[in-house]
Write an enzyme that holds these catalytic residues in place. Structure first.
Site, PDB file in Angstrom:
ATOM      1  CE  LYS A   1     -78.726  97.558 -69.996  1.00 53.63           C
ATOM      2  NZ  LYS A   1     -79.949  97.475 -69.209  1.00 53.63           N
TER       3      LYS A   1
ATOM      4  CE  LYS B   1     -76.046  97.617 -67.009  1.00 57.51           C
ATOM      5  NZ  LYS B   1     -77.449  97.494 -66.811  1.00 57.51           N
TER       6      LYS B   1
HETATM    7  C1  PBG Z   1     -82.316  96.209 -66.777  1.00 51.57           C
HETATM    8  C2  PBG Z   1     -80.930  96.192 -66.283  1.00 51.57           C
HETATM    9  C3  PBG Z   1     -79.927  95.227 -66.476  1.00 51.57           C
HETATM   10  C4  PBG Z   1     -78.830  95.648 -65.731  1.00 51.57           C
HETATM   11  C5  PBG Z   1     -79.176  96.860 -65.134  1.00 51.57           C
HETATM   12  N1  PBG Z   1     -80.475  97.191 -65.508  1.00 51.57           N
HETATM   13  C6  PBG Z   1     -79.941  93.939 -67.181  1.00 51.57           C
HETATM   14  C7  PBG Z   1     -79.996  93.847 -68.631  1.00 51.57           C
HETATM   15  O1  PBG Z   1     -80.036  94.817 -69.363  1.00 51.57           O
HETATM   16  O2  PBG Z   1     -80.041  92.690 -69.069  1.00 51.57           O
HETATM   17  C8  PBG Z   1     -77.528  94.894 -65.594  1.00 51.57           C
HETATM   18  C9  PBG Z   1     -76.771  95.160 -64.361  1.00 51.57           C
HETATM   19  C10 PBG Z   1     -75.725  94.153 -64.037  1.00 51.57           C
HETATM   20  O3  PBG Z   1     -75.375  93.244 -64.817  1.00 51.57           O
HETATM   21  O4  PBG Z   1     -75.196  94.266 -62.917  1.00 51.57           O
HETATM   22  N2  PBG Z   1     -82.469  96.260 -68.159  1.00 51.57           N
END
Ligand code: PBG
Length: 342
Positions: free
Chosen positions: A214, A267
Site C-alpha cells: 500500500k 493499492k
Molecule cells: C485506511 C484506508 C484508506 C483507504 C483504504 N483503507 C485510506 C488511507 O490509507 O488513507 C483508501 C481507499 C481509497 O482511496 O479508495 N487506512
C-alpha cells in the site's frame, strides 16, 4: 512468417471473433464493492468528491448489500464513520462499533454476501493516523496531548503498540460476522499479530487479505473525505510505502505471506500496474488490487465534463488491472460495471 501470410486483423473482424480470442475477461464475480457506514437511520449522503458514492446508515447499507448481491457482485468491503473518535480508536474494536453492527445487520439479511472488514485505526483515531502515536520526549508537551504536534520530529506512530489494537479490531470484526480480514494500516508484523489473535479466538478459518503493498498515495484524497480519516497533522509516509519502490513492495508481500496472509493486495491500482504484474509473477497467492477513490474520482469528473466516455473508460480501466494480474478488484464501479456486464 510476416505479412501477407500473417494478418493480425483477421481475428479482429467481428465481435464474436474478438470475444473468442479475448485474453482477459471482466466478470462481476471478481469485484468487491466498498461501503461507508455512518450512524443514523435513513441516511444516504453523497460524498462530494466521489459522485455516486454515499455515506450510508446501517439500514441503507443493508439495502445496498441486497442490490450488490442481486447484481452478481459477491463481496462488500466495509468502512466505518464512528460517532466518536479518540486517541486509541475505541470505535474500531468496540463490539458495538459501527462496522460491527453493520456487519451483523447485513449478514442477517443477505446471508450469502461476503464481507471484507478493513482493519485500520485512521477512521477511529482523533488524530486520523493509522496507529497510536506518542510525542517525542523533545516535544514541549511531553506525553500530554493538549494540542496536536505539527513538525515531523514531534511525534511518532508507534508500531508495536498499534498491533494489539489491530488484532483486537480483527477479532471483533470476525465475531460480528465479517468473512475476510483486511489490514490496511501498514504496521510491520500486523499480519502475524492478527493471525495469532484470530486463531486464539477460534477463527482459524477466517482468511486474511493483506493490503501488503500500500503506497502513500495522493489518490486516497476523496476517500479521506468519504471516511473522514485525513490525518490531523503530518502524513502517512512513515508507514505507507514510497511510490518509487517496486522491489520493496515485493518484500512487503513476501513478509505478509510468511506471516500468514492468504491473499495480498496492491493499492492504488492503475498507477501501480507494474507492481501488480511483478507480484503476479513472483507469488502464487491470490492477488487483489484496489482501484482507489482518486482513480474513481478522475474518471467520474472527466465523464461529467463529457471529456471521456464513462462506461468504456470504466471497463477499460478494470480490464487493465485484470490484465496486469489482479484476480480481484476492489472498485467503486463494482455495481455499475456489473450492470453493464450483466
Ligand atoms: C485506511 C484506508 C484508506 C483507504 C483504504 N483503507 C485510506 C488511507 O490509507 O488513507 C483508501 C481507499 C481509497 O482511496 O479508495 N487506512
Amino acid at each position: 512468417m510476416g505479412f501477407p501470410l500473417t494478418r493480425l486483423r483477421r481475428l479482429r473482424r467481428t465481435p464474436a471473433l474478438r470475444s473468442l480470442v479475448r485474453e482477459t475477461r471482466l466478470t462481476p464475480d471478481c469485484l468487491v464493492y466498498p461501503l461507508f457506514v455512518c450512524p443514523g437511520d435513513g441516511v444516504r449522503r453523497e460524498v462530494p468528491s466521489m459522485p455516486g458514492v454515499f455515506n450510508l446508515s446501517i439500514d441503507e447499507a443493508v439495502r445496498e448489500a441486497r442490490e450488490t448481491h442481486a447484481l452478481g457482485v459477491p463481496a462488500l468491503i466495509l468502512f466505518g464513520l464512528p460517532e466518536k473518535k479518540d486517541e486509541v480508536a475505541t470505535g474500531a474494536w468496540d463490539e458495538n462499533g459501527i462496522v460491527q453492527r453493520a456487519a451483523h445487520a447485513i449478514k442477517s439479511e443477505v446471508r450469502e454476501i461476503l464481507l471484507v472488514g478493513d482493519v485500520c485505526l485512521c477512521e477511529y483515531t482523533s488524530h486520523g493516523h493509522c496507529g497510536v502515536f506518542k510525542l517525542s520526549p523533545q516535544h514541549p508537551l511531553g506525553a500530554a496531548v493538549a494540542s496536536p504536534p505539527t513538525a515531523r520530529a514531534d511525534y511518532e506512530i508507534e508500531n508495536d503498540a498499534t498491533l494489539e489494537l489491530l488484532a483486537r479490531t480483527a477479532v471483533s470484526l470476525a465475531r460480528a460476522g465479517v468473512d475476510i480480514i483486511a489490514p490496511s494500516d501498514m504496521m510491520d508484523g500486523r499480519v502475524g499479530a492478527i493471525r495469532k489473535a484470530l486463531d486464539h479466538a477460534g477463527f482459524e478459518n477466517t482468511p486474511i487479505l493483506s493490503y501488503a503493498a500500500k503506497f502513500a498515495s495522493a489518490f486516497y484524497g476523496p476517500f479521506r473525505e468519504a471516511a473522514d480519516s485525513a490525518p490531523q497533522f503530518g502524513d502517512r509516509r512513515s508507514y505507507q510505502m514510497d511510490g518509487a519502490n517496486r522491489r520493496e513492495a515485493l518484500r512487503e508481500i513476501a513478509l505478509d505471506v510468511e506471516e500468514g496472509a492468504d491473499m495480498v493486495m496492491v493499492k492504488p491500482a492503475m498507477p501501480y500496474l507494474d507492481v501488480i504484474a511483478a507480484a503476479r509473477e513472483r507469488f502464487d497467492v491470490p492477488i487483489a488490487a484496489y482501484q482507489v477513490s482518486g482513480e474513481y474520482a478522475m474518471i467520474e469528473a472527466a465523464a461529467r465534463n463529457r471529456w471521456l466516455e464513462r462506461d468504456r473508460v470504466m471497463v477499460e480501466s478494470l480490464i487493465s488491472i485484470r490484465r496486469a494480474g489482479a484476480g480481484m478488484i476492489v472498485t467503486y464501479f463494482a455495481k455499475d460495471a456489473a450492470r453493464l456486464l450483466g
